[in-house]
Write a protein that holds these residues in place. Structure first.
Motif, PDB file in Angstrom:
ATOM      1  N   ILE A  30       0.835  -1.199   0.000  1.00 21.16           N
ATOM      2  CA  ILE A  30       0.000   0.000   0.000  1.00 21.16           C
ATOM      3  C   ILE A  30       0.876   1.258   0.000  1.00 21.16           C
ATOM      4  O   ILE A  30       0.606   2.214  -0.729  1.00 21.16           O
ATOM      5  N   LEU A  33       2.119   1.744  -3.413  1.00 21.99           N
ATOM      6  CA  LEU A  33       1.021   2.220  -4.262  1.00 21.99           C
ATOM      7  C   LEU A  33       0.817   3.729  -4.085  1.00 21.99           C
ATOM      8  O   LEU A  33       0.721   4.485  -5.053  1.00 21.99           O
ATOM      9  N   PHE A  34       0.789   4.150  -2.819  1.00 22.33           N
ATOM     10  CA  PHE A  34       0.574   5.566  -2.520  1.00 22.33           C
ATOM     11  C   PHE A  34       1.676   6.440  -3.108  1.00 22.33           C
ATOM     12  O   PHE A  34       1.480   7.638  -3.284  1.00 22.33           O
ATOM     13  N   VAL A  39      -4.049   9.289  -3.944  1.00 21.49           N
ATOM     14  CA  VAL A  39      -5.137   8.671  -3.206  1.00 21.49           C
ATOM     15  C   VAL A  39      -5.739   9.730  -2.296  1.00 21.49           C
ATOM     16  O   VAL A  39      -5.011  10.401  -1.552  1.00 21.49           O
ATOM     17  N   ASP A  40      -7.037   9.944  -2.394  1.00 19.32           N
ATOM     18  CA  ASP A  40      -7.672  10.865  -1.461  1.00 19.32           C
ATOM     19  C   ASP A  40      -9.001  10.281  -1.002  1.00 19.32           C
ATOM     20  O   ASP A  40      -9.287   9.106  -1.232  1.00 19.32           O
ATOM     21  N   ARG A  41      -9.835  11.115  -0.391  1.00 15.89           N
ATOM     22  CA  ARG A  41     -11.093  10.628   0.175  1.00 15.89           C
ATOM     23  C   ARG A  41     -11.980   9.976  -0.884  1.00 15.89           C
ATOM     24  O   ARG A  41     -12.747   9.072  -0.602  1.00 15.89           O
ATOM     25  N   ILE A  44      -8.918   5.939  -5.173  1.00 16.97           N
ATOM     26  CA  ILE A  44      -7.628   5.886  -5.858  1.00 16.97           C
ATOM     27  C   ILE A  44      -7.773   6.425  -7.274  1.00 16.97           C
ATOM     28  O   ILE A  44      -8.664   6.012  -8.020  1.00 16.97           O
TER      29      ILE A  44
END
Lengths: 267, 279
Positions: A30, A33-34, A39-41, A44
């Motif tokens: 993860i 990936l980030f 990535v936000d609320r 993705i």
């Protein structure tokens, strides 16, 4: 030969192992990936894949400095610990040490105790002795911490060597120094090398003792910790991914070395 | 070698380890009996720090709760780690070493990085909540996983798991195969062999693994600080704060000595238990 019960047991155990591998590696994946996607609320955003954060790392002087400091501290600490470990192991295993158990206890203590105790002791000792905390105290802290690892590997290797090697060398008229140089050292070298790589990865990652002895000097884990307290950023994730990749590669190197020494012992 | 020479060799070889290991520990013990006078540390023998700690209900509570937390971490890691170590030890050839390496690798991954990535999983909009909500198991993200004791428990259990698997695997690997064969030749089933042969013989490694997890969890102050939030105060964190903001080194040292004593008792008890097992 395998019964049904055995096969069922293996399947059940395999499931547990698989689930545990997932839990152990999911955080890592993860993080990686980030570091390449946004990535936000909302979720993705796969369309934003980019390696820009890796590039930005190269402009971040404070991180580059921290990496350099960590590598230099680790390098010096590992060299000092390797020399000390070989001397101590030779002393314990070949010279008939006085207070053998005490020697072993002192070497292993910083590794057995919770790091906070080792760190606190050093902090109090350095301040009491009037030593300015910084680069030198970091090196001392790391040397003491990784000493146990190299010592253990060298000691195991020495114990597995036949005493007759040294006796034969002495019978042939070799001095103690010559025996060490031409008979013992070639046997010990692989153990010392493996121990050194192992020790370096441990030193590179060491945080809990460094906190107490670093003073104004910053190592990579300390720098990361400081950055993380502020919050999440893709740049941290990029750095974290690189650190993980490097440690995975080092682990594989160590794993292969340890395995090959194992096999040689069996021959 | 003659005795004076041997003493000389001992002193020469041990100078550095004694100076940088034993002397600091002694300094730390001594400091715990000193006291603060304003912002000044006064070297005067007193038991006041220990009295202040054992007399303070809040500190004592944190201490006991931390012991419980560490025991829980150890129990979880043993329950998960033992079956895994056993599973690896039952593999043969290459798959055994690959599996072992996979489980050991996290040991060499940055500790601070693991805490950080765990935080991104446990948060209110962390991955765990996203999965639970996405799969319909939860209606709303749970507050259970961040900035509390549960988060600390889960993070520590994940971080210290490899420390438990390795020693258990090593002790399982050392069990001679012919013992297991003998057991099955004598008619014992898988369960009976495990119960009467494998489990007792693997106890030393199991105890060593449990000790690793317990002692490491006990002194950890970064995990609680990173994932524990305001309610996640542990003993390690309290000690650490005495050397930072609170600036009361003698008091911090006294609590550190208490932690040191608990670890020593655990290590000695573990050593005793595993030695009894070997006989």
């Amino acid at each position: 030969m395998h019964s049904r019960a055995e096969r069922l047991t293996d399947v059940a155990l395999g499931l547990i192992a698989g689930a545990a591998l997932f839990v152990l590696y999911a955080p890592v994946l993860i993080g990686a990936l980030f570091s390449v996607v946004t990535v936000d609320r909302a979720g993705i955003h796969w369309e934003t894949v980019s390696f820009q954060w890796y590039g930005k790392l190269l402009d971040n002087q404070s991180i580059l400095d921290a990496i350099r400091t960590t590598a230099i501290v680790g390098g010096i600490a590992v060299c000092l610990a390797a020399i000390l470990a070989v001397v101590l192991a030779l002393y314990v295993e070949w010279e008939g040490a006085l207070f053998r158990r005490l020697v072993e206890l002192v070497v292993y203590l910083p590794f057995l105790l919770p790091p906070i105790v080792t760190g606190l002791s050093m902090l109090i000792f350095f301040v009491g002795a009037g030593v300015q905390r910084g680069f030198t105290t970091l090196i001392i802290g790391h040397t003491v911490f990784v000493l146990a690892v190299i010592f253990r590997l060298v000691q195991t290797r020495l114990q597995s060597l036949a005493k007759s090697l040294v006796e034969a060398s002495a019978d042939l008229g070799a001095s103690r120094w010559q025996t060490l140089r031409w008979v013992l050292w070639p046997q010990l070298r692989p153990a010392v090398a493996t121990g050194a790589i192992l020790a370096f990865t441990l030193s590179f990652d060491e945080t809990l003792i460094s906190v107490f002895v670093a003073g104004d000097t910053t190592t990579l884990p300390l720098r990361l910790w400081a950055m993380m307290r502020v919050g999440f950023s893709p740049q941290i994730n990029a750095l974290v991914t690189i650190v993980l990749l490097v440690s995975i590669m080092l682990t594989i190197v160590i794993g292969m070395r340890l395995k090959s020494t194992d096999q040689r012992d069996e021959e | 070698m003659r005795l004076p020479l041997r003493i000389l060799a001992f002193v020469a070889v041990m100078a550095a380890p004694v100076l940088f290991v034993l002397v600091p520990i002694v300094a730390f013990l001594v400091m715990s009996f000193w006291r603060m006078d304003g912002q000044q540390i006064v070297p005067a023998a007193t038991l006041a720090n220990y009295a202040a700690f054992f007399g303070n209900e809040a500190y004592l509570r944190t201490f006991l709760l931390t012991l419980v937390l560490c025991a829980e971490v150890t129990a979880i890691d043993l329950l998960v780690g033992y079956p895994i170590a056993y599973f690896i030890s039952r593999r043969h050839g290459r798959s055994r070493y690959v599996l072992l390496l996979l489980f050991i690798m996290p040991l060499f991954m940055s500790y601070i990085v693991k805490i950080y990535t765990m935080r991104s999983i446990l948060g209110l909009d962390g991955f765990l909540n996203k999965i639970l909500v996405g799969s319909g198991l939860l209606a709303r993200p749970s507050l259970l996983f961040l900035y509390n004791q549960t988060a600390i428990l889960m993070t520590m259990a994940v971080i210290f798991l490899p420390f438990v698997i390795l020693p258990i695997f090593l002790s399982l690997e050392r069990i001679p195969r012919n013992l297991i064969q003998a057991s099955s030749d004598l008619g014992a089933g898988l369960a009976a062999t495990f119960r009467h042969v494998i489990l007792p013989l693997s106890l030393p490694g199991t105890i060593a693994g449990a000790l690793f997890a317990f002692v490491l969890a006990l002194g950890d102050f970064i995990t609680p600080q990173m994932v524990g939030g305001p309610s996640g105060f542990t003993f390690g964190r309290v000690i650490w704060s005495q050397f930072g903001l609170a600036y009361n080194w003698p008091f911090g040292a006294a609590m550190g000595v208490t932690l040191f004593a608990v670890s020593l008792v655990a290590i000695v008890a573990g050593g005793y238990a595993s030695r009894r097992q070997r006989v």
